[in-house]
Structures are given as structure tokens and as C-alpha cells.
Design a protein around this motif. Sequence first.
Motif, mmCIF file in Angstrom:
data_model
loop_
_atom_site.group_PDB
_atom_site.id
_atom_site.type_symbol
_atom_site.label_atom_id
_atom_site.label_comp_id
_atom_site.label_asym_id
_atom_site.label_seq_id
_atom_site.Cartn_x
_atom_site.Cartn_y
_atom_site.Cartn_z
ATOM 1 N N ARG A 234 0.835 -1.209 0.000
ATOM 2 C CA ARG A 234 0.000 0.000 0.000
ATOM 3 C C ARG A 234 0.868 1.257 0.000
ATOM 4 O O ARG A 234 0.548 2.228 -0.678
ATOM 5 C CB ARG A 234 -0.947 0.007 1.198
ATOM 6 C CG ARG A 234 -2.128 -0.898 1.030
ATOM 7 C CD ARG A 234 -2.996 -0.450 -0.131
ATOM 8 N NE ARG A 234 -4.107 -1.377 -0.286
ATOM 9 C CZ ARG A 234 -4.812 -1.495 -1.385
ATOM 10 N NH1 ARG A 234 -4.530 -0.778 -2.444
ATOM 11 N NH2 ARG A 234 -5.796 -2.349 -1.453
ATOM 12 N N ALA A 235 1.945 1.257 0.750
ATOM 13 C CA ALA A 235 2.832 2.423 0.759
ATOM 14 C C ALA A 235 3.360 2.695 -0.648
ATOM 15 O O ALA A 235 3.381 3.852 -1.096
ATOM 16 C CB ALA A 235 3.983 2.214 1.739
ATOM 17 N N ALA A 236 3.750 1.663 -1.349
ATOM 18 C CA ALA A 236 4.256 1.828 -2.717
ATOM 19 C C ALA A 236 3.154 2.346 -3.647
ATOM 20 O O ALA A 236 3.389 3.254 -4.452
ATOM 21 C CB ALA A 236 4.815 0.511 -3.238
ATOM 22 N N GLN A 237 1.949 1.785 -3.530
ATOM 23 C CA GLN A 237 0.840 2.193 -4.393
ATOM 24 C C GLN A 237 0.389 3.623 -4.109
ATOM 25 O O GLN A 237 0.084 4.378 -5.036
ATOM 26 C CB GLN A 237 -0.353 1.255 -4.206
ATOM 27 C CG GLN A 237 -0.114 -0.136 -4.707
ATOM 28 C CD GLN A 237 -1.165 -1.113 -4.203
ATOM 29 O OE1 GLN A 237 -1.961 -0.823 -3.306
ATOM 30 N NE2 GLN A 237 -1.158 -2.309 -4.783
ATOM 31 N N TRP A 238 0.306 3.972 -2.847
ATOM 32 C CA TRP A 238 -0.219 5.277 -2.459
ATOM 33 C C TRP A 238 0.847 6.376 -2.448
ATOM 34 O O TRP A 238 0.523 7.534 -2.242
ATOM 35 C CB TRP A 238 -0.861 5.194 -1.087
ATOM 36 C CG TRP A 238 -2.085 4.321 -1.019
ATOM 37 C CD1 TRP A 238 -2.860 3.887 -2.056
ATOM 38 C CD2 TRP A 238 -2.679 3.785 0.168
ATOM 39 N NE1 TRP A 238 -3.892 3.121 -1.589
ATOM 40 C CE2 TRP A 238 -3.812 3.031 -0.227
ATOM 41 C CE3 TRP A 238 -2.370 3.864 1.519
ATOM 42 C CZ2 TRP A 238 -4.637 2.380 0.691
ATOM 43 C CZ3 TRP A 238 -3.185 3.207 2.426
ATOM 44 C CH2 TRP A 238 -4.303 2.478 2.017
#
Length: 183
Positions: free
Chosen positions: A137-141
Motif C-alpha cells: 500500500r505504501a508503494a501504491q499510495w
Amino acid sequence: MANIVILPGIGGSGEAHWQTHWQRRHPGAIRLQPTSWDLPDLADWMAALDRAVAATGGVPLLVAHSLACLLVAHWQSASSLPVAGAFLVAVPDPESEAFPIEAAGFAGVPEGRFRFPSLIVASSDDPYGEIEYARARAAQWGSDLVEIGAFGHINSQSGLADWPSGSALFQAFATGAQPCVKR
């Protein structure tokens, strides 16, 4: 300090939860007020977040826990209200077996970059979201990520009380967060 909107997860973060401690320390903070904490409805929670952000009269920082992290992901892609940033603690995985069925409407989480700075704080033994999920999620967001070790779901059962080290992370994040309006 910027305006703050406290976004509890399912159940509403009770008296022993670090979010409640932080709200007491920041009496000007506004707390999300959906129709139900126990039967969360995404549309209702998004409308409640619109009201809370508008009520600050400024450009607030969002302090989200658990299900409210998914709320922020949905809301930021649908709303144009400005926020300075989002501090996201214990992002749950809606595909995990532990995810509450009552919150199924929060699945289908947007994967694109947030329109404002964000920081995910994750525990290595969170029963609602594995650390790999937080990393994805950190990478996506486009979020920064801080892994704090084994603290369960980073809630009142984690024994954190007012969570001083979390408060220090929040202060550091707040200092670097700049207002950004959706374009």
C-alpha cells in the motif's frame, strides 16, 4: 500545529485508545462522526469525513487508524477538499480472513498515489494486515512507511496508552506535510 481530524476505525477507538489520548491533548481536533461505528457504511463515512474536514475551517492533517485508513484512500480520490497529509496507522487488508464482514464495503481500495503526503505506520504482527500488505500500500499510495516492530494492531490492546513514540512520528510528519489541493 495544523488542524487535526481524528479518524477512528470500526468500533470508534475507545477511551484507552491512543487516538482518544491524542484528541484530549489537542482539544481543537475534530473526530469523525459517522452514523455507526459498528456497522460502517463507506458512503456514510465518506460524507462524515467531508463534514469533518470542512468543519476545521482550514487544511487539516488526518490521523487515521485501521478501517479509517481505507476510508482515506477512497475519500481522497472522490473529494476535492484540501488536506495537509494523512497519518495512517495499522492499514488493514480487506482480503484477510480477519477483516470484519461488516466492513466489506470498504474493499476495492484505490491503488493510485494520494494527492497529499502520507505516512503509514505498521506493526510486524498486525492480525488485520501483514507487513507486506502495508509495504504494498505504501508503494501504491506514494506513502512513506515506518515499521515499528511487534505491536499488534496498534490499538488499546497493544498497551500503548498515549503512544509517545507514535506522537513523535506524527509531529515529525506534521512538520514536513505541506498543504496540497487536488488538481
